[in-house]
Design a protein around this motif. Sequence first.
Motif, PDB file in Angstrom:
ATOM      1  N   THR A 261      14.513  -4.405  -9.390  1.00 21.00           N
ATOM      2  CA  THR A 261      14.483  -3.695  -8.034  1.00 21.00           C
ATOM      3  C   THR A 261      12.968  -3.551  -7.386  1.00 21.00           C
ATOM      4  OG1 THR A 261      14.129  -1.365  -8.941  1.00 21.00           O
ATOM      5  CG2 THR A 261      16.497  -2.151  -8.467  1.00 21.00           C
ATOM      6  N   ASP A 262      12.035  -4.178  -7.911  1.00 18.03           N
ATOM      7  CA  ASP A 262      10.827  -4.400  -7.253  1.00 18.03           C
ATOM      8  C   ASP A 262      10.402  -3.059  -6.999  1.00 18.03           C
ATOM      9  OD1 ASP A 262      10.878  -7.156  -7.369  1.00 18.03           O
ATOM     10  OD2 ASP A 262      10.943  -7.199  -5.257  1.00 18.03           O
ATOM     11  N   ALA A 263      10.404  -1.962  -8.036  1.00 15.53           N
ATOM     12  CA  ALA A 263      10.189  -0.624  -8.107  1.00 15.53           C
ATOM     13  C   ALA A 263       8.758  -0.562  -8.595  1.00 15.53           C
ATOM     14  CB  ALA A 263      10.984   0.208  -8.904  1.00 15.53           C
ATOM     15  N   ARG A 264       7.827  -1.492  -9.050  1.00 14.78           N
ATOM     16  CA  ARG A 264       6.615  -1.560  -9.449  1.00 14.78           C
ATOM     17  C   ARG A 264       6.117  -2.683  -8.866  1.00 14.78           C
ATOM     18  NH1 ARG A 264       5.342   0.187 -15.162  1.00 14.78           N
ATOM     19  NH2 ARG A 264       7.325   1.421 -15.941  1.00 14.78           N
ATOM     20  N   ILE A 265       5.060  -2.277  -8.113  1.00 13.60           N
ATOM     21  CA  ILE A 265       4.042  -3.033  -7.361  1.00 13.60           C
ATOM     22  C   ILE A 265       2.534  -3.440  -7.870  1.00 13.60           C
ATOM     23  CG2 ILE A 265       3.208  -3.724  -4.915  1.00 13.60           C
ATOM     24  CD1 ILE A 265       5.971  -1.281  -5.209  1.00 13.60           C
TER      25      ILE A 265
ATOM     26  N   THR B  67      -8.783  12.980 -11.491  1.00  8.45           N
ATOM     27  CA  THR B  67      -8.835  11.569 -12.524  1.00  8.45           C
ATOM     28  C   THR B  67      -8.923  10.532 -11.562  1.00  8.45           C
ATOM     29  OG1 THR B  67      -6.535  11.695 -12.649  1.00  8.45           O
ATOM     30  CG2 THR B  67      -7.707  12.455 -14.571  1.00  8.45           C
ATOM     31  N   LYS B  68      -8.804  10.498 -10.234  1.00  5.35           N
ATOM     32  CA  LYS B  68      -8.620   9.451  -9.320  1.00  5.35           C
ATOM     33  C   LYS B  68      -8.004   8.232  -9.978  1.00  5.35           C
ATOM     34  CE  LYS B  68     -12.456  10.996  -6.710  1.00  5.35           C
ATOM     35  NZ  LYS B  68     -14.305  10.602  -6.893  1.00  5.35           N
ATOM     36  N   SER B  69      -6.752   8.550 -10.360  1.00  4.89           N
ATOM     37  CA  SER B  69      -6.074   7.337 -11.107  1.00  4.89           C
ATOM     38  C   SER B  69      -5.606   6.426 -10.073  1.00  4.89           C
ATOM     39  CB  SER B  69      -4.666   8.006 -11.716  1.00  4.89           C
ATOM     40  OG  SER B  69      -3.740   8.319 -10.726  1.00  4.89           O
ATOM     41  N   ARG B  70      -5.266   5.356 -10.669  1.00  3.62           N
ATOM     42  CA  ARG B  70      -4.807   3.961  -9.759  1.00  3.62           C
ATOM     43  C   ARG B  70      -3.515   3.792  -9.954  1.00  3.62           C
ATOM     44  NH1 ARG B  70     -10.849   2.487  -9.898  1.00  3.62           N
ATOM     45  NH2 ARG B  70     -10.458   2.141 -12.157  1.00  3.62           N
ATOM     46  N   VAL B  71      -2.671   4.427 -10.181  1.00  3.27           N
ATOM     47  CA  VAL B  71      -1.185   4.212 -10.300  1.00  3.27           C
ATOM     48  C   VAL B  71      -0.723   5.194  -9.106  1.00  3.27           C
ATOM     49  CG1 VAL B  71       0.985   4.474 -11.549  1.00  3.27           C
ATOM     50  CG2 VAL B  71      -1.195   3.723 -12.520  1.00  3.27           C
ATOM     51  N   PHE B  72      -0.192   4.747  -8.171  1.00  2.49           N
ATOM     52  CA  PHE B  72       0.190   5.286  -6.899  1.00  2.49           C
ATOM     53  C   PHE B  72       1.937   5.551  -7.051  1.00  2.49           C
ATOM     54  CE2 PHE B  72      -3.737   3.305  -6.207  1.00  2.49           C
ATOM     55  CZ  PHE B  72      -4.538   4.332  -5.782  1.00  2.49           C
ATOM     56  N   TYR B  73       2.302   6.695  -6.630  1.00  2.00           N
ATOM     57  CA  TYR B  73       3.751   6.813  -6.597  1.00  2.00           C
ATOM     58  C   TYR B  73       4.147   7.084  -5.193  1.00  2.00           C
ATOM     59  CZ  TYR B  73       3.848   7.468 -11.636  1.00  2.00           C
ATOM     60  OH  TYR B  73       3.846   7.004 -13.129  1.00  2.00           O
ATOM     61  N   ASN B  74       5.404   6.642  -5.019  1.00  3.06           N
ATOM     62  CA  ASN B  74       5.834   6.750  -3.522  1.00  3.06           C
ATOM     63  C   ASN B  74       7.216   7.562  -3.915  1.00  3.06           C
ATOM     64  OD1 ASN B  74       6.871   6.902  -1.017  1.00  3.06           O
ATOM     65  ND2 ASN B  74       8.135   4.953  -1.345  1.00  3.06           N
ATOM     66  N   GLY B  75       7.347   8.699  -3.256  1.00  2.64           N
ATOM     67  CA  GLY B  75       8.827   9.688  -3.207  1.00  2.64           C
ATOM     68  C   GLY B  75       8.717  10.391  -4.405  1.00  2.64           C
ATOM     69  N   LEU B  76       7.327  10.688  -4.862  1.00  2.21           N
ATOM     70  CA  LEU B  76       7.003  11.470  -6.084  1.00  2.21           C
ATOM     71  C   LEU B  76       7.538  13.049  -5.618  1.00  2.21           C
ATOM     72  CD1 LEU B  76       5.796  11.734  -8.706  1.00  2.21           C
ATOM     73  CD2 LEU B  76       3.573  12.221  -7.697  1.00  2.21           C
TER      74      LEU B  76
ATOM     75  N   GLY C  31       1.568   0.138  -7.860  1.00  8.13           N
ATOM     76  CA  GLY C  31       2.401   1.168  -7.054  1.00  8.13           C
ATOM     77  C   GLY C  31       3.650   1.087  -7.819  1.00  8.13           C
ATOM     78  N   VAL C  32       4.295   2.579  -8.000  1.00  5.34           N
ATOM     79  CA  VAL C  32       5.494   2.797  -8.370  1.00  5.34           C
ATOM     80  C   VAL C  32       6.447   3.189  -7.374  1.00  5.34           C
ATOM     81  CG1 VAL C  32       6.800   4.231 -10.275  1.00  5.34           C
ATOM     82  CG2 VAL C  32       4.636   3.207 -10.710  1.00  5.34           C
ATOM     83  N   ASP C  33       7.545   2.874  -7.003  1.00  3.10           N
ATOM     84  CA  ASP C  33       8.271   3.238  -5.891  1.00  3.10           C
ATOM     85  C   ASP C  33       9.584   4.186  -6.738  1.00  3.10           C
ATOM     86  OD1 ASP C  33       9.822   3.711  -3.745  1.00  3.10           O
ATOM     87  OD2 ASP C  33       9.491   1.940  -2.799  1.00  3.10           O
ATOM     88  N   ILE C  34       9.383   5.369  -6.657  1.00  2.00           N
ATOM     89  CA  ILE C  34      10.713   6.174  -7.300  1.00  2.00           C
ATOM     90  C   ILE C  34      11.809   6.101  -6.512  1.00  2.00           C
ATOM     91  CG2 ILE C  34      11.161   8.560  -7.540  1.00  2.00           C
ATOM     92  CD1 ILE C  34       8.657   9.194  -8.280  1.00  2.00           C
ATOM     93  N   GLU C  35      11.976   5.689  -5.194  1.00  2.00           N
ATOM     94  CA  GLU C  35      12.913   5.581  -4.295  1.00  2.00           C
ATOM     95  C   GLU C  35      13.760   4.251  -4.870  1.00  2.00           C
ATOM     96  OE1 GLU C  35      11.624   5.928  -0.439  1.00  2.00           O
ATOM     97  OE2 GLU C  35      11.171   8.077  -0.536  1.00  2.00           O
ATOM     98  N   ARG C  36      13.069   3.369  -5.480  1.00  4.25           N
ATOM     99  CA  ARG C  36      13.782   2.142  -6.009  1.00  4.25           C
ATOM    100  C   ARG C  36      14.278   1.895  -7.415  1.00  4.25           C
ATOM    101  NH1 ARG C  36      12.140  -3.219  -3.295  1.00  4.25           N
ATOM    102  NH2 ARG C  36      12.049  -2.849  -1.166  1.00  4.25           N
ATOM    103  N   CYS C  37      13.294   2.760  -8.162  1.00  6.76           N
ATOM    104  CA  CYS C  37      13.595   2.745  -9.430  1.00  6.76           C
ATOM    105  C   CYS C  37      15.118   3.248  -9.976  1.00  6.76           C
ATOM    106  CB  CYS C  37      12.782   3.552 -10.470  1.00  6.76           C
ATOM    107  SG  CYS C  37      12.798   3.725 -11.875  1.00  6.76           S
TER     108      CYS C  37
END
Lengths: 150, 258
Positions: free
Chosen positions: B211-215, B244-253, B56-62
Motif C-alpha cells: 500500500t506504499d505505507a513506507r516511503i 533523539t531527533k529521529s529520522r523516521v517520520f509517522y503520518n497519522g500518529l 516516512g511511515v503512513d499509518i493511514e495506509r498501513c
Amino acid sequence: MSKIIFRLLLSFIVFVTVFIVIRQMVIPDSFGKQGHYRANSLEDNKARVPFYKGAEECASCHQDIYDLTFSDLHSEISCESCHPPKIDANTDCKIMPPKVEGTIEFCAQCHKMNAGRIDKGVPQLLIEEHKGDQNCIECHNPHAPWELKE
Amino acid sequence: MGTKGINNRRKFFKASAAIIGGSIAMSIMKPFELMAQKKDESENIETDKLPLWGMGVDIERCVGCGKCAEACKIENDVPKEPFYFRTWVEQYTVKKDGEVKIESPNGGIGGLKQSVPDDDIFKSFMVPKLCNHCTNAPCVQACPVGATYISPEGVVLVDDSYCIGCSYCIQACPYGARFMNPFTKVADKCTFCYHRISDGLQPACVEVCPTDARIFGDLHDKKSDLVKFLQKNPTEVLKPHLNTKSRVFYNGLSSEVR
C-alpha cells in the motif's frame, strides 16, 4: 642521579612505550578515520548480497504477468510481495522458484476483515460469508484478482 | 638531607611530570601518520553532498499485512523465531472503555488479526516499527567500544566484527529496535538495508509494501518522495520528548502510540 631514581624513570619509560605499542596494535586500522568507529565497517555493511531484485527483474522473463498485474488495482504490489525470493539476487531464481501456495490464508493477510484496515482502499471481507472455505483462486485470477474466472 | 637532595627531588618531579604529560598527550592522540591521514580524510567527507536517508511511515495506509517484517527477515537473514525483528508491525486497538490493547503476534508476519470484538472497538490502527535512526542516538552513546555509529549518510549501523555483545545499546534504545542476535552474538538492528540503498535500491520493506505505507528517500534531495511526503502530511516522530531527533517520520500518529 641516584640509582633508584634512574631505575624508576627507566621502568616508567618502558611502561609508557609498551602502553603505546600495545594500543597501536589493538586499535583496528581504520578506527577514527571518520569518527569514533571503524571506517571499514561501512564497506562490511555494504558487502551483503541483496535478495529482493525488484519487479523489473521479474518482468525480464514474465513480461505478460507483469503487464497484467500492473495494469490495475494491484499495481502498487511488487512481484516479490507475494513471491518472496528464496535465493539471493545474484543467483538464478530458477534454481529455487519463489512459488506461492494460493490459499485463503494468503489472501486473508490483507483482505480478512480487520477494524484497523477499513477505509484504506483495501477491500475487507468477512471471508466465511463471502464464499465460505472455497479457495479464492478458484474464482479470482491471482495475478489479476479483479478478473473472475468462468 | 641537604640541598643536593632537594635538587634531586626537584629534578625527579620535573622529569616525571614531563613524562606523564607526554604520555597522556601521546595516548590521547593517534600515532603521527594516522594524525596526518585523519586531517586529510575528514576534509574529504562532505556530508552535505552525501544523501541523508530517512523514512516516512503512513499509518493511514498501513493494513498490517506483515509483508515488510517478512521481507526484512529474508533480506537480512534475521532469525525466524518470533522475538527477533528489525522491523515489525503493531496493531493498536483503543476500546470504548479507553483501554489500549497493543498486539503484534509474530511481528505481524502472516497478517494481523483483530482479537477485540467489533462492538468494543473505539478505533484501531497499525503502526509499523523499526529503528528510528536517531540523530542523537542513545545506542551510539551507550556503546563502550565504538561498534555502533552513525554513518555519514545518517544511518545507524553496527560493526559486527567489533561488537563485544555487551547489550548496553539494547537497553539504551528507547524504541526497542535492537536485539541480540543468537547466532552471531552481536547486537542486530535495522540498517535501512544499507547494502541495498548504497546500490540505489529501496530497502526490502519499502520494496514489498503493497500500500506504499513506507516511503524511503533522501532528506537532502528536495524532490525525493520522502520530502514530498513530509511537505504534504503533518508528520511526527516517536517519543519526541526524548530529543533523539529521529529520522523516521509517522503520518497519522495517535497519542496512544508508545
